[in-house]
Write a protein that holds these residues in place. Structure first.
Motif, PDB file in Angstrom:
ATOM      1  N   ASP A 190      41.671  41.726  34.847  1.00  0.00           N
ATOM      2  CA  ASP A 190      41.166  40.525  35.529  1.00  0.00           C
ATOM      3  C   ASP A 190      42.120  40.177  36.663  1.00  0.00           C
ATOM      4  O   ASP A 190      43.151  39.539  36.438  1.00  0.00           O
ATOM      5  N   GLU A 191      41.769  40.576  37.866  1.00  0.00           N
ATOM      6  CA  GLU A 191      42.655  40.343  39.000  1.00  0.00           C
ATOM      7  C   GLU A 191      42.846  38.857  39.285  1.00  0.00           C
ATOM      8  O   GLU A 191      43.946  38.412  39.614  1.00  0.00           O
ATOM      9  N   ASP A 192      41.768  38.070  39.154  1.00  0.00           N
ATOM     10  CA  ASP A 192      41.875  36.635  39.429  1.00  0.00           C
ATOM     11  C   ASP A 192      42.818  35.959  38.445  1.00  0.00           C
ATOM     12  O   ASP A 192      43.661  35.139  38.835  1.00  0.00           O
ATOM     13  N   ALA A 193      42.689  36.309  37.174  1.00  0.00           N
ATOM     14  CA  ALA A 193      43.573  35.712  36.169  1.00  0.00           C
ATOM     15  C   ALA A 193      45.017  36.161  36.374  1.00  0.00           C
ATOM     16  O   ALA A 193      45.953  35.365  36.233  1.00  0.00           O
ATOM     17  N   ALA A 194      45.212  37.435  36.722  1.00  0.00           N
ATOM     18  CA  ALA A 194      46.571  37.933  36.958  1.00  0.00           C
ATOM     19  C   ALA A 194      47.211  37.224  38.141  1.00  0.00           C
ATOM     20  O   ALA A 194      48.381  36.826  38.088  1.00  0.00           O
ATOM     21  N   ALA A 195      46.445  37.048  39.224  1.00  0.00           N
ATOM     22  CA  ALA A 195      46.979  36.342  40.390  1.00  0.00           C
ATOM     23  C   ALA A 195      47.278  34.879  40.061  1.00  0.00           C
ATOM     24  O   ALA A 195      48.261  34.317  40.558  1.00  0.00           O
ATOM     25  N   ALA A 196      46.454  34.288  39.194  1.00  0.00           N
ATOM     26  CA  ALA A 196      46.644  32.876  38.853  1.00  0.00           C
ATOM     27  C   ALA A 196      47.946  32.638  38.094  1.00  0.00           C
ATOM     28  O   ALA A 196      48.521  31.551  38.182  1.00  0.00           O
ATOM     29  N   ILE A 197      48.429  33.627  37.351  1.00  0.00           N
ATOM     30  CA  ILE A 197      49.679  33.452  36.605  1.00  0.00           C
ATOM     31  C   ILE A 197      50.871  34.052  37.341  1.00  0.00           C
ATOM     32  O   ILE A 197      51.942  34.201  36.773  1.00  0.00           O
ATOM     33  N   GLY A 198      50.664  34.412  38.596  1.00  0.00           N
ATOM     34  CA  GLY A 198      51.803  34.781  39.429  1.00  0.00           C
ATOM     35  C   GLY A 198      52.023  36.250  39.676  1.00  0.00           C
ATOM     36  O   GLY A 198      53.050  36.621  40.251  1.00  0.00           O
ATOM     37  N   VAL A 199      51.102  37.124  39.270  1.00  0.00           N
ATOM     38  CA  VAL A 199      51.273  38.559  39.524  1.00  0.00           C
ATOM     39  C   VAL A 199      50.963  38.848  40.990  1.00  0.00           C
ATOM     40  O   VAL A 199      49.913  38.450  41.502  1.00  0.00           O
ATOM     41  N   ASN A 200      51.865  39.511  41.659  1.00  0.00           N
ATOM     42  CA  ASN A 200      51.666  39.911  43.049  1.00  0.00           C
ATOM     43  C   ASN A 200      50.793  41.154  43.072  1.00  0.00           C
ATOM     44  O   ASN A 200      51.272  42.278  42.890  1.00  0.00           O
ATOM     45  N   LEU A 201      49.502  40.967  43.287  1.00  0.00           N
ATOM     46  CA  LEU A 201      48.550  42.070  43.178  1.00  0.00           C
ATOM     47  C   LEU A 201      48.839  43.173  44.188  1.00  0.00           C
ATOM     48  O   LEU A 201      48.761  44.368  43.854  1.00  0.00           O
ATOM     49  N   PHE A 202      49.173  42.797  45.408  1.00  0.00           N
ATOM     50  CA  PHE A 202      49.448  43.811  46.432  1.00  0.00           C
ATOM     51  C   PHE A 202      50.637  44.677  46.030  1.00  0.00           C
ATOM     52  O   PHE A 202      50.587  45.904  46.131  1.00  0.00           O
ATOM     53  N   ARG A 203      51.693  44.045  45.549  1.00  0.00           N
ATOM     54  CA  ARG A 203      52.882  44.798  45.161  1.00  0.00           C
ATOM     55  C   ARG A 203      52.592  45.718  43.985  1.00  0.00           C
ATOM     56  O   ARG A 203      52.989  46.897  43.986  1.00  0.00           O
ATOM     57  N   ILE A 204      51.901  45.208  42.970  1.00  0.00           N
ATOM     58  CA  ILE A 204      51.634  45.994  41.767  1.00  0.00           C
ATOM     59  C   ILE A 204      50.740  47.191  42.092  1.00  0.00           C
ATOM     60  O   ILE A 204      51.010  48.326  41.660  1.00  0.00           O
ATOM     61  N   LYS A 205      49.680  46.970  42.856  1.00  0.00           N
ATOM     62  CA  LYS A 205      48.787  48.074  43.213  1.00  0.00           C
ATOM     63  C   LYS A 205      49.508  49.116  44.071  1.00  0.00           C
ATOM     64  O   LYS A 205      49.299  50.322  43.907  1.00  0.00           O
ATOM     65  N   THR A 206      50.363  48.640  44.977  1.00  0.00           N
ATOM     66  CA  THR A 206      51.101  49.564  45.834  1.00  0.00           C
ATOM     67  C   THR A 206      52.061  50.425  45.017  1.00  0.00           C
ATOM     68  O   THR A 206      52.155  51.639  45.224  1.00  0.00           O
TER      69      THR A 206
END
Length: 338
Positions: A190-206
């Protein structure tokens, strides 16, 4: 602890059996075992970004081409040192992965968009390889084994393939059980939930894409030296990416043993079918189709999930964000902010 010891013991037995295959297998079946191990490594490398992080890359043939065709052409056509060529291709793969990440991950796009863009880039890569004389063009590159990584005997090639598969599988195991692995799975589920708790999606995917790209490039370099003839339509074609994805899906996405099971079953099956029933063109594709249909119908989580279902005393796996029903609606733990 006993379970861990049993797992380690099983792995050591498997490594010992595979390492001893030159003593009791003929050249033909030994070559199948060696190639299968290379594809176990390639599938496990793809699984880091495609299975653990949920970014369905159809363009991993780009990194296979950089590690295979790129290194082979640098060594055989331009006189480079093979180890320097291998490192150059690995760095190049990381740069290409970062470029794709900057193109696709800076904004939240549907996963289908990422798959289609990587497929298009893979097609561009194939056209670039077959139209560039410095890369061997459409005629390919002949890379002698004695001018490479010391794979001058079937035994050396087998141990190189076995070592590559063990290293990539071990890295996958460590990633899956690390904090970074939790970020990977949170992003996948769940990308939205991960971003909501502070996960940097761009960094993690990269990070996931770069790790996967570098490992793919390194394994492809060894595989190219093993094959001697580096065919651009084998190393740079998106069909290779699709085959790797099929192995991962059948084995079980996002797991450590899934790519091992999928590639370990489907690749040798296809090779044996081609060897034994060569007059029946396309038979292995029919078998692939039947296997995929059976897996989708009876084992949606792949062979890995099917095995887990029959393990005594072990509860079925839950999604990363699953919680017990009696748990309060407010989360008690969050991932550390990136």
């Amino acid at each position: 602890m006993n379970t861990k010891f049993r797992a380690i013991g099983f792995i050591l037995v498997v490594v010992a059996v595979l390492g001893s295959t030159p003593a009791w297998l003929g050249p033909y079946y030994l070559s199948i075992v060696t190639a299968t191990l290379f594809f176990v490594a390639l599938t496990s490398a793809w699984n880091i970004v495609g299975g653990m992080t949920g970014q369905f890359s159809l363009g991993h043939s780009l990194f296979v081409a950089l590690g295979g065709t790129g290194v082979a052409s640098l060594v055989a056509l331009h006189g480079w040192n093979p180890w320097a060529s291998l490192l150059t291709a690995a760095v190049g793969s990381a740069i290409v992965a970062i470029g794709i990440s900057l193109l696709m991950f800076r904004t939240v796009l549907p996963h289908l968009s990422f798959a289609m863009v990587t497929l298009a880039l893979a097609e561009v890569g194939l056209l670039l390889v077959i139209s560039t004389d410095a890369l061997g063009a459409a005629s390919g590159v002949v890379w002698a084994r004695d001018d490479g990584f010391g794979l001058d005997s079937p035994e050396a090639s087998l141990w190189a393939a076995l070592g590559a598969s063990v290293v990539v599988v071990a890295i996958s195991w460590l990633l899956l059980r690390s904090r970074l692995g939790y970020y990977f799975r949170a992003t996948r589920d769940d990308e939205d939930a991960a971003a909501a708790i502070g996960v940097n999606l761009f960094r993690i995917k990269t990070i996931a894409l770069v790790i996967s790209a570098v490992l793919t490039s390194l394994v492809a370099s060894l595989y190219a030296n093993y094959l001697v003839f580096v065919d651009p339509y084998q190393f740079a074609s998106p069909v290779l990416s699709i085959s790797i994805i099929l192995y991962a899906v059948v084995g079980g996405l996002g797991t450590v043993r899934g790519p091992v099971l999928g590639a370990g079953l489907l690749f040798p099956l296809a090779e044996i079918l081609r060897g034994e029933f060569g007059e029946l063109a396309g038979l292995h594709l029919v078998v692939f189709g039947v296997v995929i249909v059976v897996v989708v119908l009876y084992a949606p989580t792949g062979l890995s999930g099917l095995i887990e279902r029959f393990q005594p005393g072990r509860p079925p796996s839950q999604p990363v964000n699953a919680r017990p029903q009696n748990e309060s609606s407010q989360p008690t733990h969050t991932l550390e902010k990136e």
